[in-house]
Design a protein around this motif. Structure first.
Motif, short mmCIF file in Angstrom:
data_model
loop_
_atom_site.label_atom_id
_atom_site.label_comp_id
_atom_site.label_asym_id
_atom_site.label_seq_id
_atom_site.Cartn_x
_atom_site.Cartn_y
_atom_site.Cartn_z
N ILE A 1 81.79 38.38 35.41
CA ILE A 1 81.16 39.23 36.42
C ILE A 1 80.00 38.53 37.12
CG2 ILE A 1 79.49 40.33 34.87
CD1 ILE A 1 81.64 42.10 37.56
N TRP A 2 79.86 38.84 38.39
CA TRP A 2 78.72 38.40 39.19
C TRP A 2 78.35 39.55 40.12
CZ3 TRP A 2 75.09 34.84 39.32
CH2 TRP A 2 74.37 34.63 40.50
N LYS A 3 77.05 39.74 40.37
CA LYS A 3 76.60 40.79 41.27
C LYS A 3 75.64 40.21 42.29
CE LYS A 3 74.69 45.51 41.37
NZ LYS A 3 73.59 45.32 42.33
N GLU A 4 75.86 40.57 43.54
CA GLU A 4 74.99 40.11 44.62
C GLU A 4 74.80 41.26 45.60
OE1 GLU A 4 75.24 36.36 47.59
OE2 GLU A 4 75.46 35.95 45.44
N GLY A 5 73.54 41.69 45.77
CA GLY A 5 73.30 42.87 46.59
C GLY A 5 73.96 44.08 45.97
N ASN A 6 74.73 44.81 46.75
CA ASN A 6 75.44 45.98 46.24
C ASN A 6 76.89 45.68 45.88
OD1 ASN A 6 73.20 47.75 46.58
ND2 ASN A 6 73.66 47.92 48.78
N THR A 7 77.25 44.42 45.89
CA THR A 7 78.65 44.06 45.63
C THR A 7 78.80 43.40 44.27
OG1 THR A 7 79.03 43.72 48.01
CG2 THR A 7 80.64 42.76 46.48
N TRP A 8 79.78 43.88 43.53
CA TRP A 8 80.15 43.29 42.24
C TRP A 8 81.36 42.39 42.45
CZ3 TRP A 8 77.80 44.80 37.44
CH2 TRP A 8 76.85 45.83 37.56
N ASN B 1 97.62 35.97 32.33
CA ASN B 1 98.33 35.03 31.46
C ASN B 1 97.71 33.64 31.47
OD1 ASN B 1 100.50 36.85 30.60
ND2 ASN B 1 101.22 36.72 32.73
N ASP B 2 96.42 33.53 31.81
CA ASP B 2 95.70 32.26 31.87
C ASP B 2 96.33 31.27 32.84
OD1 ASP B 2 93.50 31.90 29.44
OD2 ASP B 2 94.99 33.43 29.04
N ALA B 3 97.17 31.79 33.76
CA ALA B 3 97.88 30.92 34.69
C ALA B 3 97.03 30.55 35.90
CB ALA B 3 99.17 31.59 35.16
N ALA B 4 96.04 31.40 36.22
CA ALA B 4 95.17 31.17 37.38
C ALA B 4 94.07 32.23 37.34
CB ALA B 4 95.96 31.27 38.69
N VAL B 5 93.07 32.06 38.23
CA VAL B 5 91.95 33.00 38.32
C VAL B 5 91.94 33.65 39.69
CG1 VAL B 5 89.43 33.22 38.33
CG2 VAL B 5 90.55 31.72 36.66
N TRP B 6 91.78 34.99 39.70
CA TRP B 6 91.68 35.75 40.94
C TRP B 6 90.29 36.36 41.05
CZ3 TRP B 6 96.13 35.05 38.35
CH2 TRP B 6 97.30 34.80 39.07
N LEU B 7 89.94 36.82 42.25
CA LEU B 7 88.64 37.43 42.50
C LEU B 7 88.81 38.77 43.20
CD1 LEU B 7 85.53 37.44 42.77
CD2 LEU B 7 85.79 36.07 44.85
N ALA B 8 88.17 39.80 42.62
CA ALA B 8 88.17 41.13 43.23
C ALA B 8 86.72 41.61 43.34
CB ALA B 8 88.99 42.11 42.39
N THR B 9 86.46 42.50 44.28
CA THR B 9 85.11 43.03 44.48
C THR B 9 85.11 44.55 44.45
OG1 THR B 9 85.30 43.06 46.90
CG2 THR B 9 84.42 41.04 45.88
N SER B 10 83.91 45.10 44.20
CA SER B 10 83.76 46.55 44.15
C SER B 10 82.34 46.93 44.53
CB SER B 10 84.08 47.08 42.76
OG SER B 10 83.88 48.48 42.68
N LYS B 11 82.18 48.12 45.08
CA LYS B 11 80.86 48.66 45.37
C LYS B 11 80.48 49.75 44.36
CE LYS B 11 80.11 46.60 49.47
NZ LYS B 11 78.97 45.71 49.77
N ASP B 12 81.50 50.37 43.75
CA ASP B 12 81.25 51.54 42.91
C ASP B 12 81.66 51.35 41.45
OD1 ASP B 12 84.01 51.57 43.05
OD2 ASP B 12 84.14 53.44 44.18
N LEU B 13 82.16 50.18 41.09
CA LEU B 13 82.62 49.87 39.72
C LEU B 13 83.84 50.69 39.30
CD1 LEU B 13 79.23 49.49 37.76
CD2 LEU B 13 80.79 47.69 38.49
N LYS B 14 84.44 51.37 40.24
CA LYS B 14 85.62 52.18 39.92
C LYS B 14 86.89 51.53 40.45
CE LYS B 14 83.00 56.52 39.79
NZ LYS B 14 82.82 57.87 40.38
N THR B 15 86.87 51.16 41.71
CA THR B 15 88.03 50.52 42.32
C THR B 15 87.66 49.12 42.77
OG1 THR B 15 88.90 52.64 43.10
CG2 THR B 15 89.75 50.65 44.16
N TRP B 16 88.49 48.18 42.36
CA TRP B 16 88.29 46.78 42.70
C TRP B 16 89.41 46.31 43.60
CZ3 TRP B 16 84.08 44.06 40.51
CH2 TRP B 16 83.36 44.78 39.53
N THR B 17 89.08 45.54 44.63
CA THR B 17 90.08 45.04 45.57
C THR B 17 90.03 43.53 45.64
OG1 THR B 17 89.87 47.06 46.90
CG2 THR B 17 90.95 45.17 47.94
N ASN B 18 91.19 42.90 45.56
CA ASN B 18 91.24 41.46 45.66
C ASN B 18 90.63 40.97 46.97
OD1 ASN B 18 92.48 40.96 43.21
ND2 ASN B 18 94.51 40.56 44.07
N VAL B 19 89.85 39.92 46.89
CA VAL B 19 89.33 39.27 48.10
C VAL B 19 90.49 38.60 48.85
CG1 VAL B 19 87.86 37.38 48.92
CG2 VAL B 19 87.03 38.94 47.16
#
Length: 307
Positions: A172-179, A186-204
């Motif tokens: 996890i990383w947090k900057e401003g109001n964005t998480w 499966n350890d095959a790769a790393v993805w990144l998603a963001t959220s403002k409310d910690l409930k729903t996360w959307t892939n960048v």
């Protein structure tokens, strides 16, 4: 003969140049983030080795330093039993000698491992793997009592739910109001998603931000352990495997200016020999590197005298 000699000289100069390039300083990877030496009395924390709930420890534990106190969360299990992995807690006054909490395990209601912990205000947020490598969130105000907030919901960029399957090793990383949530499948790769409310996360983006390879050391597995910001750039500490059966892991580093596009350090791994799940902890203006699996080891800044 002359032609053969010229060929040999050309090959020699090529390899000499390659070695020189690899050994040349890289300003994007300062020494304080990559050069560490093992503490003389490693390991500093292990499983008990006896028939307790934490006979062994595994995966990424996490350490925070607040003031003069050090706090560590870790996952314990019994070698002979494949059941829920529980959350343990330990404290230290120097980050080297650790004392288990007398009422461990501190959370028995859910499977907790591979955790990433961030304090915001008076609340601690723990992002962890649960059963079947499904990431979930827990919160606490005292570091010991944790409230389960449920599985993390991740969506693709088009709003559709992530396809069924594991999504774990949340970092996890947090900057401003964005998480920002870094996760692997499966350890095959790393993805990144963001959220403002910690409930729903959307892939960048629906493509990974970190992939395996092309070098040998991380050709079969990668997973993010920690994100830090240092001198205007972002750094990712990640673990990786050069083996298809994942029999050995290493600790590595990559750099980014935007959290999306990552450049791997050309001399990875920075720590090998099956010492993985590495994170750094600030220590009076310097960083200590802790590797958490399969036991906790400390690596001090190079040039600093071992304690």
């Amino acid at each position: 003969m002359k032609k053969a000699l010229l060929i040999l000289l050309s090959i020699s100069f090529f390899f000499a140049g390659t070695r020189s390039e690899r050994n040349a300083p890289d300003p994007e990877f300062p020494a304080e983030l990559i050069r560490f030496k093992p503490y003389a009395h490693n390991p500093v924390f292990t499983g008990t080795g006896t028939a307790t709930w934490d006979e062994r420890i595994r995966e990424r534990g996490y350490i925070l330093k607040e003031g003069k106190e050090w706090f560590m969360w870790y996952t314990g299990y019994r070698k002979s039993e494949d059941r829920t992995k529980y959350l343990g807690y330990a404290t230290s006054s120097d980050g080297l000698t650790w004392k288990r909490y007398e009422r461990n395990p501190i959370h028995k209601a859910h499977w907790v491992e591979d955790m990433s912990v961030l304090k915001v205000g008076k609340t601690y947020y723990m992002f962890a793997e649960g059963k079947d490598d499904i990431a979930h969130l827990l919160t606490s105000t005292d570091r010991i009592n944790w409230q389960e907030q449920g599985p993390i919901t991740i969506r693709y960029t088009n709003g559709k739910s992530l396809s069924p399957g594991p999504y774990g090793t949340p970092a996890i990383w947090k900057e401003g109001n964005t998480w920002y949530l870094f996760y692997e499948r499966n350890d095959a790769a790393v993805w990144l998603a963001t959220s403002k409310d910690l409930k729903t996360w959307t892939n960048v983006q629906d493509e990974p931000v970190l992939k395996c390879g092309p070098e040998t050391y991380d050709q079969f597995a990668v997973a993010t352990n920690q994100i830090i910001r240092h001198k205007g750039l972002y750094y990712m500490y990640y673990h990786a495997s050069a083996f298809k059966d994942w029999r050995e892991w290493s600790t590595n580093i990559a750099v980014s200016s935007d959290l999306i596009h990552w450049k791997k350090y050309r001399n990875n791994p920075i720590i090998g020999n099956n010492t993985s799940s590495g994170i750094v902890v600030p220590d009076g203006g310097q960083y200590r590197l802790y590797t958490m699996h399969p036991e906790v080891k400390v690596f001090l800044p190079a040039g600093r005298v071992d304690q």
